[in-house]
Design an enzyme around this catalytic site. Structure first.
Site, PDB file in Angstrom:
ATOM      1  N   ASP A 270      -4.252 -11.254  12.036  1.00 18.93           N
ATOM      2  CA  ASP A 270      -4.647  -9.939  12.549  1.00 18.93           C
ATOM      3  C   ASP A 270      -3.792  -9.633  13.773  1.00 18.93           C
ATOM      4  O   ASP A 270      -4.044 -10.122  14.873  1.00 18.93           O
ATOM      5  CB  ASP A 270      -6.135  -9.959  12.913  1.00 18.93           C
ATOM      6  CG  ASP A 270      -6.682  -8.577  13.202  1.00 18.93           C
ATOM      7  OD1 ASP A 270      -5.958  -7.772  13.836  1.00 18.93           O
ATOM      8  OD2 ASP A 270      -7.822  -8.293  12.802  1.00 18.93           O
ATOM      9  N   ILE A 271      -2.766  -8.811  13.581  1.00 21.84           N
ATOM     10  CA  ILE A 271      -1.798  -8.541  14.646  1.00 21.84           C
ATOM     11  C   ILE A 271      -2.459  -7.793  15.794  1.00 21.84           C
ATOM     12  O   ILE A 271      -2.273  -8.134  16.973  1.00 21.84           O
ATOM     13  CB  ILE A 271      -0.600  -7.748  14.093  1.00 21.84           C
ATOM     14  CG1 ILE A 271       0.069  -8.543  12.969  1.00 21.84           C
ATOM     15  CG2 ILE A 271       0.412  -7.439  15.199  1.00 21.84           C
ATOM     16  CD1 ILE A 271       1.134  -7.773  12.218  1.00 21.84           C
TER      17      ILE A 271
ATOM     18  N   ASP B 209      -4.164  -6.880   4.542  1.00 21.72           N
ATOM     19  CA  ASP B 209      -5.184  -7.811   5.037  1.00 21.72           C
ATOM     20  C   ASP B 209      -5.056  -9.184   4.388  1.00 21.72           C
ATOM     21  O   ASP B 209      -5.442 -10.195   4.981  1.00 21.72           O
ATOM     22  CB  ASP B 209      -6.579  -7.252   4.770  1.00 21.72           C
ATOM     23  CG  ASP B 209      -6.885  -6.026   5.613  1.00 21.72           C
ATOM     24  OD1 ASP B 209      -6.371  -5.946   6.744  1.00 21.72           O
ATOM     25  OD2 ASP B 209      -7.616  -5.138   5.140  1.00 21.72           O
TER      26      ASP B 209
ATOM     27  N   LYS C 158     -11.819  -5.558  17.442  1.00 24.79           N
ATOM     28  CA  LYS C 158     -10.446  -6.007  17.696  1.00 24.79           C
ATOM     29  C   LYS C 158     -10.154  -6.200  19.180  1.00 24.79           C
ATOM     30  O   LYS C 158      -9.246  -6.949  19.545  1.00 24.79           O
ATOM     31  CB  LYS C 158      -9.444  -4.992  17.133  1.00 24.79           C
ATOM     32  CG  LYS C 158      -9.643  -4.653  15.665  1.00 24.79           C
ATOM     33  CD  LYS C 158      -9.180  -5.763  14.752  1.00 24.79           C
ATOM     34  CE  LYS C 158      -9.218  -5.312  13.303  1.00 24.79           C
ATOM     35  NZ  LYS C 158      -8.748  -6.332  12.363  1.00 24.79           N
TER      36      LYS C 158
ATOM     37  N   ASN D 171       0.848  -1.187   0.000  1.00 27.14           N
ATOM     38  CA  ASN D 171       0.000   0.000   0.000  1.00 27.14           C
ATOM     39  C   ASN D 171       0.886   1.240   0.000  1.00 27.14           C
ATOM     40  O   ASN D 171       2.109   1.136  -0.094  1.00 27.14           O
ATOM     41  CB  ASN D 171      -0.961  -0.009   1.193  1.00 27.14           C
ATOM     42  CG  ASN D 171      -0.215  -0.076   2.510  1.00 27.14           C
ATOM     43  OD1 ASN D 171       0.705   0.695   2.759  1.00 27.14           O
ATOM     44  ND2 ASN D 171      -0.606  -1.008   3.366  1.00 27.14           N
TER      45      ASN D 171
END
Length: 401
Positions: free
Chosen positions: A305-306, A276, A342, A208
């Site tokens: 997913d950290i 992702d 989260k 990104n």
């Protein structure tokens, strides 16, 4: 908090030099000893007598002083201090520092020292914003030079903007932090930053537009408050800050493994723009066009997913877990939902739609999402966003013990 500390104070030649006299007094109030050094230009604004009298010590001025240099005085001065403070740090003095010049006592001391250096810039707003000055600032930060200010406000020249020297008490606070006496002393912080690169084949990858600038600034701001910082960074386009432990990674799985390896921590700030998805059928050799006109079929798998992984830890979870939400629409709603999903304590949300110029730019406009609700911050330089976030973290950790 500065009792017994030795401060070498380099006073540059600007109208803000008068504040350096008050700075001497404030440092001595807190138990520090101060040795003042005046540049030739500084003597146009303050006198060696006033600086020396307030410091209760000799004021040094000239590189080629026969008495002082008989014993290599500039080396002794630069090494005997616990911290070197430059206030005001003029554009010229910072340019000398960035370029490695050593043509007077002040610049020679700054080249010869093996101690941390804290600068408090002061100059006209146009000088502060000039590309050459900004290049010098970036170089100094890469070298690990610490900054206090500048502040924004009215100037002696009648203009308004960034360039006012930080107030003496602000510089004192920065000096305390630089000497490991800041509010986060003894705390371990993990900061993730930059993008991740997910391979398609050995020469291509998915990524990104994140530069890593915001995460880098956050790591530096937490370091400046006395924290021990572990900086886990993807392939960012900005250099890592000095004075932190750097772990370099490529992929999201690499980043999670690096984070887990450096825990436990008191604070975790997940500023990285983690992909992702990854390519599950990445090729082992470079993909070639086969002449059919058909693009290769890429298959995707979800990355770990950290943020959620660390937030949901049952043992060793950091006391404060901060995530980031880069959104292009319905920023607050999406970020609020992300915080709940989260399980983190805070979310720093920002609008990264193309019109904002934030992704990869020098400024940020964030909303801090906590259990108390949403708090919108004005658009600010990323360094200032980092400073405010670091101070909020220190305040929260101090309140909670």
């Amino acid at each position: 908090m500065l009792t017994g500390k030795r401060i070498l104070l380099v006073i540059g030649g600007g109208i803000a030099a008068y504040k350096a006299l008050d700075l001497i007094r404030r440092l001595r109030e807190r138990g520090a000893s101060v040795t003042p050094v005046l540049t030739c230009a500084a003597e146009e604004f303050v006198t060696p007598l006033s600086a020396g009298a307030l410091a209760g010590a000799k004021c040094f001025r000239h590189l080629f002083d026969l008495t002082d240099e008989a014993e290599m005085g500039h080396i002794e001065l630069s090494r005997s201090a616990d911290l070197v403070v430059v206030a005001p740090a003029t554009a010229d003095l910072m340019a000398k520092m960035a370029g490695g010049h050593a043509d007077d006592l002040a610049s020679t001391l700054l080249m010869a020292t093996d101690k941390r250096v804290l600068v408090a810039p002061a100059m006209n707003v146009r000088m502060w914003l000039h590309p050459a000055n900004q290049r010098n600032i970036a170089a100094l930060k890469r070298d690990g030079i610490l900054f206090a200010g500048p502040n924004e406000g009215d100037m002696a020249c009648g203009e308004y903007g960034p360039g006012r020297m930080a107030e003496p008490l602000e510089i004192v606070a920065a000096a305390e932090a630089a000497l490991g006496e800041g509010p986060l002393k003894g705390r371990h912080v993990v900061v993730t930053s930059g993008p991740t690169h997910e391979p398609i084949d050995p020469v291509r990858y998915i990524a990104n537009r994140s530069s890593g600038a915001q995460g880098t600034a956050i790591a530096a701001a937490l370091r400046d408050l006395g924290a021990r910082v572990t900086f886990v960074t993807g392939p960012a386009s900005v250099p890592a800050p000095g004075g932190v432990a750097v772990q370099r990674v490529e992929t999201a799985r690499d980043m999670l493994a690096a984070v887990e390896a450096v825990l436990p921590a008191d604070i975790a700030v997940f500023a990285a723009a983690v992909a992702d998805w990854r390519v599950s059928n990445a090729a082992g050799s470079k993909m070639k066009k086969d002449g059919s006109g058909r693009a290769p079929a890429l298959e995707f798998a979800e990355n770990p997913d950290i943020l959620a992984t660390v937030s949901r830890m049952t043992q060793g979870r950091p006391a404060l877990v901060v995530g980031f939400a880069a959104e292009t629409d319905d920023v607050i709603a999406h970020a609020t939902a992300k915080r709940a999903r989260k399980g983190c304590d805070w979310i720093v949300a920002n609008d990264v739609s193309p019109a904002t110029g934030i992704m990869g730019g020098g400024e940020n406009a964030v909303t801090l999402i906590t259990a108390a609700g949403a708090e919108e911050w004005p658009r600010l330089p990323k360094d200032e966003v980092a400073r405010r976030l670091a101070l909020r973290i220190a305040e929260t950790l101090g309140t909670s013990g």
